[in-house]
Design a protein around this motif. Structure first.
Motif, PDB file in Angstrom:
ATOM      1  N   ARG A  24       0.725  -1.058  -0.019  1.00  0.00           N
ATOM      2  CA  ARG A  24       0.060  -0.131  -0.112  1.00  0.00           C
ATOM      3  C   ARG A  24       0.799   1.389  -0.004  1.00  0.00           C
ATOM      4  O   ARG A  24       0.420   2.118  -0.613  1.00  0.00           O
ATOM      5  N   VAL A  25       1.697   1.197   0.855  1.00  0.00           N
ATOM      6  CA  VAL A  25       2.910   2.432   0.910  1.00  0.00           C
ATOM      7  C   VAL A  25       3.686   2.472  -0.469  1.00  0.00           C
ATOM      8  O   VAL A  25       3.692   3.885  -0.890  1.00  0.00           O
ATOM      9  N   LEU A  26       3.985   1.550  -1.225  1.00  0.00           N
ATOM     10  CA  LEU A  26       4.571   1.639  -2.692  1.00  0.00           C
ATOM     11  C   LEU A  26       3.726   2.143  -3.395  1.00  0.00           C
ATOM     12  O   LEU A  26       3.940   2.917  -4.293  1.00  0.00           O
ATOM     13  N   ALA A  27       2.161   1.785  -3.494  1.00  0.00           N
ATOM     14  CA  ALA A  27       1.452   2.049  -4.240  1.00  0.00           C
ATOM     15  C   ALA A  27       1.105   3.610  -4.017  1.00  0.00           C
ATOM     16  O   ALA A  27       0.858   4.302  -5.020  1.00  0.00           O
ATOM     17  N   ARG A  28       0.999   4.184  -2.762  1.00  0.00           N
ATOM     18  CA  ARG A  28       0.534   5.595  -2.658  1.00  0.00           C
ATOM     19  C   ARG A  28       1.929   6.576  -2.543  1.00  0.00           C
ATOM     20  O   ARG A  28       1.358   7.546  -3.171  1.00  0.00           O
ATOM     21  N   ASP A  29       2.876   5.995  -2.184  1.00  0.00           N
ATOM     22  CA  ASP A  29       3.983   6.937  -1.879  1.00  0.00           C
ATOM     23  C   ASP A  29       5.312   6.684  -2.955  1.00  0.00           C
ATOM     24  O   ASP A  29       6.271   7.313  -2.913  1.00  0.00           O
ATOM     25  N   GLY A  30       5.192   5.609  -3.623  1.00  0.00           N
ATOM     26  CA  GLY A  30       6.553   5.182  -4.258  1.00  0.00           C
ATOM     27  C   GLY A  30       7.741   4.810  -3.515  1.00  0.00           C
ATOM     28  O   GLY A  30       7.730   4.656  -2.453  1.00  0.00           O
ATOM     29  N   ALA A  31       8.458   4.316  -4.155  1.00  0.00           N
ATOM     30  CA  ALA A  31       9.749   3.873  -3.525  1.00  0.00           C
ATOM     31  C   ALA A  31      10.662   4.988  -2.586  1.00  0.00           C
ATOM     32  O   ALA A  31      10.850   4.334  -1.307  1.00  0.00           O
ATOM     33  N   SER A  32      10.409   5.984  -2.814  1.00  0.00           N
ATOM     34  CA  SER A  32      11.211   7.220  -2.097  1.00  0.00           C
ATOM     35  C   SER A  32      10.231   7.059  -0.713  1.00  0.00           C
ATOM     36  O   SER A  32      10.902   7.761   0.210  1.00  0.00           O
ATOM     37  N   GLY A  33       9.183   6.882  -0.503  1.00  0.00           N
ATOM     38  CA  GLY A  33       8.366   7.092   0.479  1.00  0.00           C
ATOM     39  C   GLY A  33       8.234   5.676   1.161  1.00  0.00           C
ATOM     40  O   GLY A  33       7.488   5.977   2.292  1.00  0.00           O
ATOM     41  N   ALA A  34       8.781   4.734   0.912  1.00  0.00           N
ATOM     42  CA  ALA A  34       8.732   3.457   1.593  1.00  0.00           C
ATOM     43  C   ALA A  34       9.788   3.333   2.656  1.00  0.00           C
ATOM     44  O   ALA A  34      10.919   2.515   2.413  1.00  0.00           O
ATOM     45  N   SER A  35       9.740   3.948   3.841  1.00  0.00           N
ATOM     46  CA  SER A  35      10.550   3.797   5.069  1.00  0.00           C
ATOM     47  C   SER A  35      10.027   2.921   6.141  1.00  0.00           C
ATOM     48  O   SER A  35       8.938   2.420   5.800  1.00  0.00           O
ATOM     49  N   VAL A  36      10.889   2.337   6.840  1.00  0.00           N
ATOM     50  CA  VAL A  36      10.751   1.631   8.147  1.00  0.00           C
ATOM     51  C   VAL A  36       9.376   2.251   8.548  1.00  0.00           C
ATOM     52  O   VAL A  36       8.229   1.635   9.045  1.00  0.00           O
ATOM     53  N   ARG A  37       9.482   3.726   8.865  1.00  0.00           N
ATOM     54  CA  ARG A  37       8.490   4.243   9.846  1.00  0.00           C
ATOM     55  C   ARG A  37       6.880   4.187   8.985  1.00  0.00           C
ATOM     56  O   ARG A  37       5.959   3.817   9.679  1.00  0.00           O
ATOM     57  N   ALA A  38       7.097   4.903   7.775  1.00  0.00           N
ATOM     58  CA  ALA A  38       6.027   4.760   6.930  1.00  0.00           C
ATOM     59  C   ALA A  38       5.113   3.318   6.583  1.00  0.00           C
ATOM     60  O   ALA A  38       3.951   3.205   7.045  1.00  0.00           O
ATOM     61  N   ILE A  39       5.997   2.294   6.804  1.00  0.00           N
ATOM     62  CA  ILE A  39       5.386   0.870   6.535  1.00  0.00           C
ATOM     63  C   ILE A  39       4.762   0.528   7.954  1.00  0.00           C
ATOM     64  O   ILE A  39       3.714  -0.066   8.071  1.00  0.00           O
ATOM     65  N   ALA A  40       5.472   0.811   8.842  1.00  0.00           N
ATOM     66  CA  ALA A  40       5.198   0.478  10.355  1.00  0.00           C
ATOM     67  C   ALA A  40       3.988   1.119  10.687  1.00  0.00           C
ATOM     68  O   ALA A  40       2.973   0.522  11.112  1.00  0.00           O
ATOM     69  N   GLN A  41       3.792   2.571  10.248  1.00  0.00           N
ATOM     70  CA  GLN A  41       2.639   3.461  10.506  1.00  0.00           C
ATOM     71  C   GLN A  41       1.357   2.657   9.800  1.00  0.00           C
ATOM     72  O   GLN A  41       0.477   2.560  10.455  1.00  0.00           O
ATOM     73  N   GLU A  42       1.696   2.352   8.570  1.00  0.00           N
ATOM     74  CA  GLU A  42       0.578   1.863   7.796  1.00  0.00           C
ATOM     75  C   GLU A  42      -0.024   0.586   8.216  1.00  0.00           C
ATOM     76  O   GLU A  42      -1.041   0.217   8.284  1.00  0.00           O
ATOM     77  N   ALA A  43       0.910  -0.244   8.595  1.00  0.00           N
ATOM     78  CA  ALA A  43       0.574  -1.757   9.293  1.00  0.00           C
ATOM     79  C   ALA A  43       0.057  -1.620  10.779  1.00  0.00           C
ATOM     80  O   ALA A  43      -0.590  -2.493  11.292  1.00  0.00           O
ATOM     81  N   GLY A  44       0.199  -0.432  11.485  1.00  0.00           N
ATOM     82  CA  GLY A  44      -0.169  -0.106  12.833  1.00  0.00           C
ATOM     83  C   GLY A  44       0.655  -1.123  13.872  1.00  0.00           C
ATOM     84  O   GLY A  44       0.086  -1.536  14.792  1.00  0.00           O
ATOM     85  N   VAL A  45       1.813  -0.868  13.553  1.00  0.00           N
ATOM     86  CA  VAL A  45       2.890  -1.603  14.402  1.00  0.00           C
ATOM     87  C   VAL A  45       4.005  -0.670  14.472  1.00  0.00           C
ATOM     88  O   VAL A  45       4.149   0.175  13.994  1.00  0.00           O
ATOM     89  N   SER A  46       4.946  -1.214  15.713  1.00  0.00           N
ATOM     90  CA  SER A  46       6.240  -0.405  15.874  1.00  0.00           C
ATOM     91  C   SER A  46       7.160  -0.855  14.754  1.00  0.00           C
ATOM     92  O   SER A  46       7.469  -1.621  14.200  1.00  0.00           O
ATOM     93  N   PRO A  47       8.035   0.396  14.693  1.00  0.00           N
ATOM     94  CA  PRO A  47       9.140   0.324  13.544  1.00  0.00           C
ATOM     95  C   PRO A  47      10.213  -1.094  13.695  1.00  0.00           C
ATOM     96  O   PRO A  47      10.413  -1.795  12.812  1.00  0.00           O
ATOM     97  N   GLY A  48      10.189  -1.275  15.047  1.00  0.00           N
ATOM     98  CA  GLY A  48      10.973  -2.635  15.530  1.00  0.00           C
ATOM     99  C   GLY A  48      10.731  -3.838  14.880  1.00  0.00           C
ATOM    100  O   GLY A  48      11.373  -4.818  14.599  1.00  0.00           O
TER     101      GLY A  48
END
Length: 199
Positions: A24-48
């Motif tokens: 979902r993050v890749l589709a919405r924000d592209g490769a440059s927006g696919a950070s650990v923080r962004a993906i964790a936030q999208e998943a509703g989990v901690s970056p760890g």
């Protein structure tokens, strides 16, 4: 009271959750927006959890590419299987599936564009790309062999059909008001019929 240890199923489910979020993050924000923080936030989990399950964002993106490719392959395989035993019908089903959901989808296009942008920059993604397209071509070559295309012509025919279908798929996803699924199928079938006559 102690907390129960996570089971293997829990770990697999968390990996699936993170891969779905990365898609979902890749589709919405592209490769440059696919950070650990962004993906964790999208998943509703901690970056760890990203680091725990994948070691970092690069491995998660690679796993996401592999998963998306597997889903496309599964959709194509299901369409071919549902077409029955006639070789030409099976080839047509393969092509038609490329222009129907879940493959003909703007979100999937956006995800693929993000992946394609990484093919040049990252060797691991380039390898995954080559492996996935080799599988797609191998599947097409089997279908073409069943249609009577000779060994020497089969590889080029598979490459030509892949390029044709990819181009039409791209146009369909980008400009559905200009090209609809039925017209895309018709154009592809006309070209494939010509290939089969000369093969």
């Amino acid at each position: 009271m102690t907390k129960a240890a996570f089971t293997r199923t829990d770990a697999e489910e968390r990996r699936r959750l993170l891969i779905a979020a990365a898609t979902r993050v890749l589709a919405r924000d592209g490769a440059s927006g696919a950070s650990v923080r962004a993906i964790a936030q999208e998943a509703g989990v901690s970056p760890g959890l990203v680091t725990h399950h994948f070691g970092g964002v690069d491995a998660l993106i690679a796993a996401t590419y592999a998963q998306v490719g597997s889903e496309v392959t599964a959709a194509l395989d299901a369409a071919v299987a549902a077409a029955g035993g006639d070789p030409r019908a099976r080839l047509s089903a393969y092509v038609a599936a490329s222009f129907a959901p879940p493959i003909a989808d703007r979100a999937l296009l956006a995800t693929w564009v993000a992946f394609w942008s990484l093919v040049i920059a990252r060797d691991d993604v380039a390898r995954l790309h080559d492996e996935q397209y080799a599988r797609f071509r191998a599947g097409l070559e089997r279908l073409l062999a069943d249609c009577g295309i000779a060994d020497v012509a089969r590889r080029r025919a598979a490459i030509a059909i892949t390029a044709l279908v990819d181009g039409l798929w791209l146009e369909l996803c980008l400009s559905p008001d200009v090209l609809d699924a039925g017209e895309a199928r018709s154009i592809a079938e006309m070209q494939i019929a010509a290939l089969l006559r000369t093969g």
